[in-house]
Design a protein around this motif. Structure first.
Motif, PDB file in Angstrom:
ATOM      1  N   LYS A 162       0.874  -1.272   0.053  1.00 41.93           N
ATOM      2  CA  LYS A 162       0.030  -0.080   0.115  1.00 41.93           C
ATOM      3  C   LYS A 162       1.016   1.191   0.032  1.00 41.93           C
ATOM      4  O   LYS A 162       0.707   2.179  -0.819  1.00 41.93           O
ATOM      5  CB  LYS A 162      -0.860   0.124   1.157  1.00 41.93           C
ATOM      6  N   ASP A 169       5.755  19.731   8.215  1.00 43.35           N
ATOM      7  CA  ASP A 169       6.727  20.608   8.371  1.00 43.35           C
ATOM      8  C   ASP A 169       8.077  20.282   7.440  1.00 43.35           C
ATOM      9  O   ASP A 169       8.620  20.835   7.088  1.00 43.35           O
ATOM     10  CB  ASP A 169       7.198  21.003   9.761  1.00 43.35           C
ATOM     11  N   LEU A 170       8.649  18.878   7.862  1.00 47.05           N
ATOM     12  CA  LEU A 170       9.695  18.440   7.273  1.00 47.05           C
ATOM     13  C   LEU A 170       9.522  18.312   5.474  1.00 47.05           C
ATOM     14  O   LEU A 170      10.580  18.733   4.944  1.00 47.05           O
ATOM     15  CB  LEU A 170      10.004  17.007   7.652  1.00 47.05           C
ATOM     16  N   SER A 192      11.745  10.874   8.093  1.00 50.09           N
ATOM     17  CA  SER A 192      10.328  10.877   7.802  1.00 50.09           C
ATOM     18  C   SER A 192      10.096  10.178   6.620  1.00 50.09           C
ATOM     19  O   SER A 192      10.746  10.614   5.742  1.00 50.09           O
ATOM     20  CB  SER A 192       9.781  12.100   7.965  1.00 50.09           C
ATOM     21  N   VAL A 193       9.444   9.280   6.457  1.00 51.97           N
ATOM     22  CA  VAL A 193       9.004   8.489   5.279  1.00 51.97           C
ATOM     23  C   VAL A 193       8.647   9.455   4.272  1.00 51.97           C
ATOM     24  O   VAL A 193       9.179   9.730   3.284  1.00 51.97           O
ATOM     25  CB  VAL A 193       8.297   7.161   5.509  1.00 51.97           C
ATOM     26  N   GLY A 194       7.559  10.074   4.483  1.00 48.57           N
ATOM     27  CA  GLY A 194       6.795  10.969   3.814  1.00 48.57           C
ATOM     28  C   GLY A 194       7.754  12.104   3.448  1.00 48.57           C
ATOM     29  O   GLY A 194       7.635  12.504   1.993  1.00 48.57           O
ATOM     30  N   ASP A 223       4.011   0.165  12.255  1.00 45.87           N
ATOM     31  CA  ASP A 223       2.955  -0.636  11.667  1.00 45.87           C
ATOM     32  C   ASP A 223       2.593  -2.103  12.172  1.00 45.87           C
ATOM     33  O   ASP A 223       1.697  -2.737  11.590  1.00 45.87           O
ATOM     34  CB  ASP A 223       3.095  -0.513  10.343  1.00 45.87           C
ATOM     35  N   VAL A 226       7.492   6.185  17.307  1.00 43.30           N
ATOM     36  CA  VAL A 226       7.188   6.982  15.968  1.00 43.30           C
ATOM     37  C   VAL A 226       6.050   7.637  16.179  1.00 43.30           C
ATOM     38  O   VAL A 226       6.183   8.792  15.696  1.00 43.30           O
ATOM     39  CB  VAL A 226       7.082   5.836  14.821  1.00 43.30           C
ATOM     40  N   ARG A 281      -3.870  -0.286  11.676  1.00 40.01           N
ATOM     41  CA  ARG A 281      -3.397  -1.551  12.056  1.00 40.01           C
ATOM     42  C   ARG A 281      -3.945  -2.002  13.226  1.00 40.01           C
ATOM     43  O   ARG A 281      -3.823  -3.471  13.453  1.00 40.01           O
ATOM     44  CB  ARG A 281      -1.682  -1.228  12.244  1.00 40.01           C
TER      45      ARG A 281
HETATM   46  C1  EPZ Z   1       4.309   6.509   6.428  1.00 41.08           C
HETATM   47  O1  EPZ Z   1       3.556   7.554   7.127  1.00 41.08           O
HETATM   48  C2  EPZ Z   1       3.504   5.420   6.479  1.00 41.08           C
HETATM   49  N1  EPZ Z   1       2.275   5.740   5.423  1.00 41.08           N
HETATM   50  C3  EPZ Z   1       2.714   5.133   7.654  1.00 41.08           C
HETATM   51  O2  EPZ Z   1       2.037   3.873   7.470  1.00 41.08           O
HETATM   52  C4  EPZ Z   1       4.047   4.591   8.588  1.00 41.08           C
HETATM   53  O3  EPZ Z   1       3.450   4.175   9.802  1.00 41.08           O
HETATM   54  C5  EPZ Z   1       4.967   5.739   8.888  1.00 41.08           C
HETATM   55  O4  EPZ Z   1       5.483   5.914   7.476  1.00 41.08           O
HETATM   56  C6  EPZ Z   1       6.089   5.403   9.653  1.00 41.08           C
HETATM   57  O5  EPZ Z   1       6.794   4.226   9.092  1.00 41.08           O
HETATM   58  C7  EPZ Z   1       2.423   5.945   4.069  1.00 41.08           C
HETATM   59  O6  EPZ Z   1       3.617   5.718   3.688  1.00 41.08           O
HETATM   60  C8  EPZ Z   1       1.321   6.379   3.297  1.00 41.08           C
HETATM   61  P1  EPZ Z   1       6.542   9.605   8.934  1.00 41.08           P
HETATM   62  P2  EPZ Z   1       4.462   9.043   7.287  1.00 41.08           P
HETATM   63  O7  EPZ Z   1       6.738  11.017   8.252  1.00 41.08           O
HETATM   64  O8  EPZ Z   1       5.270   9.428   6.149  1.00 41.08           O
HETATM   65  C9  EPZ Z   1       6.843  12.910  12.170  1.00 41.08           C
HETATM   66  C10 EPZ Z   1      -0.232   2.486   7.699  1.00 41.08           C
HETATM   67  O9  EPZ Z   1      -0.502   2.096   8.800  1.00 41.08           O
HETATM   68  N2  EPZ Z   1       6.707  13.915  11.290  1.00 41.08           N
HETATM   69  O10 EPZ Z   1       7.816   8.605   8.798  1.00 41.08           O
HETATM   70  O11 EPZ Z   1       3.293   9.840   7.639  1.00 41.08           O
HETATM   71  C11 EPZ Z   1       5.349  12.345  12.390  1.00 41.08           C
HETATM   72  O12 EPZ Z   1       4.388  13.208  13.051  1.00 41.08           O
HETATM   73  C12 EPZ Z   1       0.577   3.797   7.880  1.00 41.08           C
HETATM   74  O13 EPZ Z   1       0.357   2.000   6.573  1.00 41.08           O
HETATM   75  C13 EPZ Z   1       7.008  15.372  11.580  1.00 41.08           C
HETATM   76  O14 EPZ Z   1       7.014  15.719  12.504  1.00 41.08           O
HETATM   77  O15 EPZ Z   1       5.089   8.750   8.502  1.00 41.08           O
HETATM   78  C14 EPZ Z   1       5.592  10.899  12.989  1.00 41.08           C
HETATM   79  O16 EPZ Z   1       5.609  11.030  14.547  1.00 41.08           O
HETATM   80  C15 EPZ Z   1       0.495   4.608   9.284  1.00 41.08           C
HETATM   81  N3  EPZ Z   1       6.974  16.086  10.461  1.00 41.08           N
HETATM   82  C16 EPZ Z   1       6.983  10.604  12.470  1.00 41.08           C
HETATM   83  O17 EPZ Z   1       7.614  11.731  12.010  1.00 41.08           O
HETATM   84  C17 EPZ Z   1       7.022  15.856   9.202  1.00 41.08           C
HETATM   85  O18 EPZ Z   1       7.032  16.616   8.211  1.00 41.08           O
HETATM   86  C18 EPZ Z   1       7.226   9.473  11.373  1.00 41.08           C
HETATM   87  O19 EPZ Z   1       6.368   9.958  10.246  1.00 41.08           O
HETATM   88  C19 EPZ Z   1       6.661  14.289   8.868  1.00 41.08           C
HETATM   89  C20 EPZ Z   1       6.457  13.332   9.989  1.00 41.08           C
END
Ligand code: EPZ
Length: 449
Positions: A36, A138-139, A180-182, A322, A344, A388
């Motif tokens: 996904k 923000d990132l 951060s993944v996103g 996850d 996380v 999840r």
């Molecule tokens: C991705 O989310 C996944 N979603 C999530 O899967 C997964 O849990 C997560 O990565 C961690 O592996 C998709 O890929 C669509 P992050 P993402 O940015 O990118 C903080 C599922 O169940 N953060 O790595 O949103 C954030 O708040 C979903 O399939 C900032 O502070 O995760 C979090 O605490 C749930 N600022 C931490 O980083 C930002 O700009 C990790 O978030 C971005 C993130």
């Protein structure tokens, strides 16, 4: 004194629940769908080229449909043929996906980088938070600004523009405060068409990031180091269409391994890339399970007595957040005391209350769940709190004594491709049931003076 009875009109409510008969014994082989979190990012990345892309192994999920709707709202033409998705991005009619669509799927925000690089402008609503946390971006924004974008947030919309004097983003050195993944994916996609070289330090290393980088490179991008904490992207002027197949979903695979472990059943699954599950396999083995990889891209779980273990969720290659809820279900019936620490997301322990309704002995202490294994869970009506957690409650229901009913199935449908059917084929007894909450007419006896 005369009594007056008022019958208020009954107000029926319909809902679909998942009913699970416990003490399931499973057996057989399950096919794992495409990832996904890879498919969602790659769908956004197709915007980087005006050519058609054909994606294979795309899972059938509500989230994928939502992302398809977001792309359609931008003028993109999509055609789905079983697990193949044809995406024609020749004509983008707007740089602003509607809030109503973005608010349904946080991953919609991934379109901001490609739109900005392709059109020089993007107007993307801020995705809201969700059950597991505030989920800021923000990132993502800081990365785009480092590449020369002008970004302002007004009325909940992120306005990103490449300043008039230029028509391309500029390569930059970007350090992510958190891997951060996103944010890694947003910056990576935007950098493919930037002028010059971009380096992302402290980048996310998840397999889905690598899959996205491989997809972009297949389109003609120059991305190096994906999967390590430093990714380098040398921008190019344009990218071309490509046929590409999505990697298998490691979280779905992990969920089914836990399904075998929690019901003490021998199960096999494929396709799977075992190295994507290293921390999950290590923990299952530490708990006393045998995991066999005796065929390529296939894993088999052989049950055994479950021992307690401690888990801390971390960015990849650490233990995946996850898989946290699924392991909580498993540890709830393992011998001994376990501690799960969620590092996380700030609010991803809400399923503890639901497991306790099923007889689990879990104590919350900040971001830690302290679990004392019990011999058996008992079926109960429970509510799914996030994607999840919903699958974890299904696993708990399969192992519990008695019947479990789960509310909140929209969470499940977002992230699992035909989970019930796959479990039924393994011998599980579960089905969706429609219930009609006929509110009893409220009878109010009012004394009349
Ligand atoms: C991705 O989310 C996944 N979603 C999530 O899967 C997964 O849990 C997560 O990565 C961690 O592996 C998709 O890929 C669509 P992050 P993402 O940015 O990118 C903080 C599922 O169940 N953060 O790595 O949103 C954030 O708040 C979903 O399939 C900032 O502070 O995760 C979090 O605490 C749930 N600022 C931490 O980083 C930002 O700009 C990790 O978030 C971005 C993130």
């Amino acid at each position: 004194m005369e009594e007056q009875t008022i019958n208020l009109p009954s107000n029926s409510q319909n809902e679909t629940l998942l009913k699970i008969w416990g003490n399931s014994q499973l057996q057989g082989h399950v096919t794992i769908s495409g990832a996904k979190n890879s498919a969602l990012a790659i769908m956004a990345a197709t915007l980087l080229s005006a050519d058609e892309c054909r994606l294979g192994n795309v899972p059938a999920l509500v989230d994928i449909n939502h992302m398809g709707n977001v792309l359609s709202s931008l003028g993109i033409k999509l055609h789905r043929n079983q697990d193949c998705l044809e995406i024609n991005t020749k004509h983008i009619t707007t740089s602003k996906p509607p809030y109503e669509l973005v608010s349904r799927l946080r991953a919609s925000f991934f379109v901001i980088g490609p739109l900005l690089s392709r059109l020089g402008a993007a107007r993307v609503p801020l995705p809201g938070g969700c059950a597991i946390g505030a989920r800021p971006v923000d990132l993502h924004v800081n990365g785009l600004e480092a590449m020369g974008a002008q970004v302002r947030i007004e009325h909940g919309i992120v306005h990103a523009d490449i300043p008039g004097s230029r028509n391309r983003l500029q390569g930059a050195d970007i350090y992510l405060d958190y891997p951060s993944v996103g944010a890694t994916e947003t910056i990576l996609m935007a950098a493919t068409l930037a002028e010059g070289e971009t380096r992302i330090e402290n980048a996310a290393r998840e397999p889905e990031v690598v899959d996205l980088a491989n997809f972009c490179n297949a389109m003609g991008a120059n991305i190096y180091g994906a999967g390590t904490n430093t990714i380098t992207i040398s921008g190019v002027k344009s990218l071309h269409g490509v046929d590409y197949s999505i990697i298998p979903d490691r979280i779905e695979a992990g969920t089914f391994l836990v399904a075998g472990a929690i019901t003490q059943s021998e199960l096999s699954l494929s396709p799977v890339i075992p190295e994507h599950l290293t921390p999950v396999l290590a923990k299952l083995r530490a708990m006393g399970l045998k995991i066999v990889n005796d065929e390529p891209n296939c894993l088999r779980v052989i049950p055994g007595p479950l021992q307690a273990t401690d888990i801390e969720t971390l960015p990849y290659p650490g233990f995946p957040t996850d898989m946290q809820a699924q392991f909580m279900a498993l540890l709830s019936i393992s011998q001994g005391d376990s501690v799960i620490t969620e590092t996380v997301f700030e609010n991803r322990l809400r399923h503890v209350a639901e497991f306790k309704r099923m007889g689990a002995d879990i104590r919350l202490k900040g971001q830690q769940a302290i679990i004392r294994g019990v011999s058996m869970l008992t079926g109960a009506p429970v509510v799914a709190t996030d994607l999840r957690a919903s699958s974890a409650l299904v696993l708990a229901g399969l192992a519990a004594k008695g019947i479990t009913t789960i509310q909140g199935l929209h969470h499940l449908d977002r992230g699992y491709d035909n989970l019930e059917q796959k479990l039924q084929q393994l011998g599980a007894q579960l089905e969706r049931v429609d219930v009609n909450y006929e509110e009893l007419p409220l009878e109010i006896s009012m004394g009349v003076h």
